[in-house]
Design an enzyme around this catalytic site. Structure first.
Site, PDB file in Angstrom:
ATOM      1  N   CYS A  98      -6.869 -11.586   1.061  1.00 26.47           N
ATOM      2  CA  CYS A  98      -6.781 -11.135   2.447  1.00 26.47           C
ATOM      3  C   CYS A  98      -6.797 -12.316   3.408  1.00 26.47           C
ATOM      4  CB  CYS A  98      -7.925 -10.177   2.774  1.00 26.47           C
ATOM      5  SG  CYS A  98      -7.870  -9.611   4.500  1.00 26.47           S
ATOM      6  N   ARG A 131       0.859  -1.186   0.000  1.00 22.53           N
ATOM      7  CA  ARG A 131       0.000   0.000   0.000  1.00 22.53           C
ATOM      8  C   ARG A 131       0.895   1.237   0.000  1.00 22.53           C
ATOM      9  NH1 ARG A 131      -2.735  -0.513   4.918  1.00 22.53           N
ATOM     10  NH2 ARG A 131      -4.147  -1.955   3.896  1.00 22.53           N
ATOM     11  N   LYS A 180      -2.770   0.566  15.229  1.00 24.79           N
ATOM     12  CA  LYS A 180      -2.810   1.439  14.052  1.00 24.79           C
ATOM     13  C   LYS A 180      -3.517   2.753  14.393  1.00 24.79           C
ATOM     14  CE  LYS A 180      -6.954  -0.939  12.326  1.00 24.79           C
ATOM     15  NZ  LYS A 180      -7.503  -1.782  11.242  1.00 24.79           N
ATOM     16  N   CYS A 233     -14.543  -4.276   0.711  1.00 24.03           N
ATOM     17  CA  CYS A 233     -13.111  -4.500   0.905  1.00 24.03           C
ATOM     18  C   CYS A 233     -12.642  -5.597  -0.039  1.00 24.03           C
ATOM     19  CB  CYS A 233     -12.830  -4.875   2.357  1.00 24.03           C
ATOM     20  SG  CYS A 233     -13.464  -6.500   2.825  1.00 24.03           S
ATOM     21  N   CYS A 285     -14.799  -9.335   6.832  1.00 18.79           N
ATOM     22  CA  CYS A 285     -14.553  -9.617   8.246  1.00 18.79           C
ATOM     23  C   CYS A 285     -14.902  -8.354   9.028  1.00 18.79           C
ATOM     24  CB  CYS A 285     -13.091 -10.040   8.464  1.00 18.79           C
ATOM     25  SG  CYS A 285     -11.930  -8.660   8.543  1.00 18.79           S
ATOM     26  N   LYS A 294      -5.148   6.362  12.408  1.00 21.92           N
ATOM     27  CA  LYS A 294      -5.556   6.913  11.116  1.00 21.92           C
ATOM     28  C   LYS A 294      -5.947   8.376  11.261  1.00 21.92           C
ATOM     29  CE  LYS A 294      -7.132   2.406   9.456  1.00 21.92           C
ATOM     30  NZ  LYS A 294      -8.282   1.608   8.941  1.00 21.92           N
ATOM     31  N   ARG A 330      -1.008   6.155   9.717  1.00 23.57           N
ATOM     32  CA  ARG A 330      -1.022   5.656   8.343  1.00 23.57           C
ATOM     33  C   ARG A 330      -1.293   6.770   7.330  1.00 23.57           C
ATOM     34  NH1 ARG A 330      -3.624  -0.428   8.786  1.00 23.57           N
ATOM     35  NH2 ARG A 330      -2.281  -1.157  10.476  1.00 23.57           N
ATOM     36  N   CYS A 390     -12.305  -2.431   6.967  1.00 24.37           N
ATOM     37  CA  CYS A 390     -11.659  -1.801   5.808  1.00 24.37           C
ATOM     38  C   CYS A 390     -12.662  -1.236   4.804  1.00 24.37           C
ATOM     39  CB  CYS A 390     -10.740  -2.794   5.115  1.00 24.37           C
ATOM     40  SG  CYS A 390      -9.380  -3.366   6.161  1.00 24.37           S
TER      41      CYS A 390
END
Length: 579
Positions: A449, A85, A223, A443, A488, A225, A155, A492
């Site tokens: 994935c 990414r 993470k 996603c 899931c 964002k 990110r 995303c």
């Protein structure tokens, strides 16, 4: 909103640290033994800690799950490869850069595709180990990297694309870039491993780094964002992010930001301590305080975030545990500011304006609808080739959107017809695309994935065919529901900000959530669990029938299902989401 006056828990969570904390601590500032794995011919993948460490360099190790069982029968390891990414604050890329990205995708990836992501950048899928270093060097040669697009760091910073108000967008975009650079890891590991120690394009080489002043030597608990958003468009879905800067303009000039903290959508099936959550508005800060506030929010989360249980490690849980006022006061103390009262703003929409729009600068902007963000040459629809042909003649820039679409920005009047012709010839413009399809998203999920429990990207097109038929059956073919599918519960595809969100539970099974709104400021609530694909269509048919028969005026679907009592409104996620 939670009761922010009361400290709801300890500032630091005590207990045995999650193993990821050991991994980061022992990584020698994200180096690990990645270099050794790169030259190991015995496996196509990365081993031990390196499997996780490459994420900090912008990559995830994956395999083709469609052929995993067959390879196991043949006593072969999974077909290991990586997804990369890129880091592109604000999603802006030049035509020259695009052509280089296109060439690498075509020649050096397993699938030959470019995927525009919900993080407003592109991904390569299916890069085998012999090509990984070349991939990073190719990107560096054109001024792009993938530093900190994954892992426990800040990110890729999103920014409203807004091609019409070009001057305001340019200001906001510059701040997105500044925030991204300010919060990047300072370690030289990326340059050492992938660029043989050369300086990163656009950056200065520094002495060997032995500390991370903002992220900390153990980096963040989870993470993180960040977005910059220009109202009234909420195309970046601020409530999906830890930190958001809402642009406040006076006389067309940016004067500062309202700061929203603590959004996030990921959860875990069956774990009621996890939930999606809206961000809280801390107040307004002038432009001069932007970077200090950004760093202070990050460092408070760094120091107070849960390093014991990664499922509760995001900023949203820290806010709910320590209390909003406590968190906010500490940000003010560290930044040396006092938040002013939030300036008024309103979000009215978050979709992209597909087709041509006029800019205030006398130029035109063409937004291309790219289903699921997947650019590939399909039979009769050579999408990827079409974008490359546009890139060869386009004099402006390209802007990837958080809705997985692509804007051809800054088109001169004399080039407009030529670019439209290329787009139509390659299937990039289709007047028959329904509003429902434009307002749906998924996603990646299978086959790449490793977290996917159910299909998403491959399921969505056929699902929308059926939903379009249902809308037409009830006489509202031109209307739409914001519909999103994830394979899931990790968030995303941002299903937890949809009017109708489907979250994968197992092969062909999904939980259905209802009640988000058009502006993207409300979390939907579980409606029914573990539905099969036919059950989903039956439920949608029944719900749309009621919506058409009972709605008030032009009431949106998400607002209707709450007013009609089909689901309760989620006002405070910690209290209401699982209630």
């Amino acid at each position: 909103m939670t009761d922010s006056k009361q400290n709801q828990g300890p500032l630091i969570v005590e207990g045995k640290l999650a193993d990821n904390e050991r991994l980061k601590r022992e990584s020698n500032f994200l180096r690990g033994t990645i270099k050794d794995d790169l030259t190991d011919p015995m496996t196509g993948g990365f081993t031990a800690d390196n499997f996780q460490l490459i994420r900090f360099h912008g990559m995830y190790q994956q395999d083709d799950r469609d052929i995993r069982a067959e390879r196991t029968k043949q006593k072969l390891e999974p077909l290991h490869n990586v997804m990369l990414r890129a880091r592109l604050p604000g999603g802006i890329i030049t035509p020259e850069q695009w052509l280089a990205v296109d060439k690498f995708a075509q020649e050096k990836t397993m699938y030959g595709s470019i995927r525009i992501t919900t993080r407003q950048t592109f991904q390569f899928h299916g890069v085998l180990k012999p090509n990984i270093k070349l991939m990073h060097q190719t990107l560096n040669d054109i001024g792009i990297d993938s530093i900190a697009t994954a892992g426990d760091v800040n990110r890729n910073v999103l920014c409203t694309t807004n091609p019409v108000e070009s001057e305001l967008h340019q200001e906001a975009y510059e701040w997105a870039k500044k925030i991204s650079e300010h919060l990047l890891p300072k370690t030289k590991a990326y340059a050492e491993i992938w660029l043989d120690g050369e300086k990163i394009a656009g950056g200065e080489q520094k002495d060997e780094q032995q500390e991370e002043p903002i992220l900390g030597n153990n980096y963040l608990p989870r993470k993180f964002k960040t977005t910059v958003v220009i109202p009234p468009q909420n195309d970046v879905d601020v409530h999906a992010n830890d930190l958001n800067f809402v642009a406040i303009a006076e006389n067309g000039k940016l004067v500062g930001f309202n700061v929203l903290v603590g959004g996030g959508l990921a959860m875990t099936h069956g774990d009621k301590s996890t939930y999606p959550r809206r961000a809280d508005d801390f107040g307004f800060v002038p432009l001069a305080n932007t970077l200090d506030v950004a760093a202070s929010v990050v460092t408070v989360q760094r120091d107070w975030g849960n390093r014991v249980n990664r499922k509760n490690a995001k900023t949203k849980y820290t806010l709910d545990r320590v209390g909003i006022d406590t968190f906010k006061a500490e940000v003010e103390r560290r930044a040396g500011v006092v938040f002013e009262e939030s300036r008024p703003y309103e979000f009215t929409d978050r979709g992209d304006r597909i087709g041509w729009v006029d800019g205030i600068d006398g130029k035109y902007h063409l937004t291309l609808f790219i289903e699921n963000g997947r650019l590939l040459d399909y039979p009769g629809k050579p999408l990827k080739t079409g974008v490359a042909e546009i890139a060869k003649i386009h004099k402006g820039d390209f802007r990837m959107t958080s809705n997985q679409n692509l804007i051809i920005a800054g088109v001169a009047p004399e080039d407009k017809a030529t670019i439209e012709n290329i787009a139509r010839e390659h299937g990039l413009m289709d007047d028959g695309v329904s509003n429902q399809r434009k307002n749906s998203m998924a996603c990646v999920a299978f086959p790449t994935c490793p977290l996917a429990m159910a299909e998403a990207e491959r399921y969505l097109p056929g699902l929308i065919d059926e939903v379009d038929s249902i809308l037409a059956k009830h006489g509202i073919a031109d209307e739409s529901i914001i519909l999103r599918v994830t394979g899931c519960p990790n968030g995303c595809g941002r299903a937890m900000l949809a009017e109708l969100g489907l979250v994968g539970k197992g092969p062909g099974k999904y939980n259905m959530h209802l009640g988000g709104n058009v502006a993207g400021t409300r979390v939907p609530k579980m409606y029914k669990e573990n539905l099969g694909e036919q059950d989903i269509l039956t439920e949608i048919d029944s719900l749309v029938a009621r919506w058409v028969a009972e709605r008030e005026s032009s009431e949106a679907f998400g607002d209707f299902v709450i007013r009609a009592g089909i689901v309760k409104e989620v006002k405070v996620s910690k209290r209401d989401f699982h209630d």
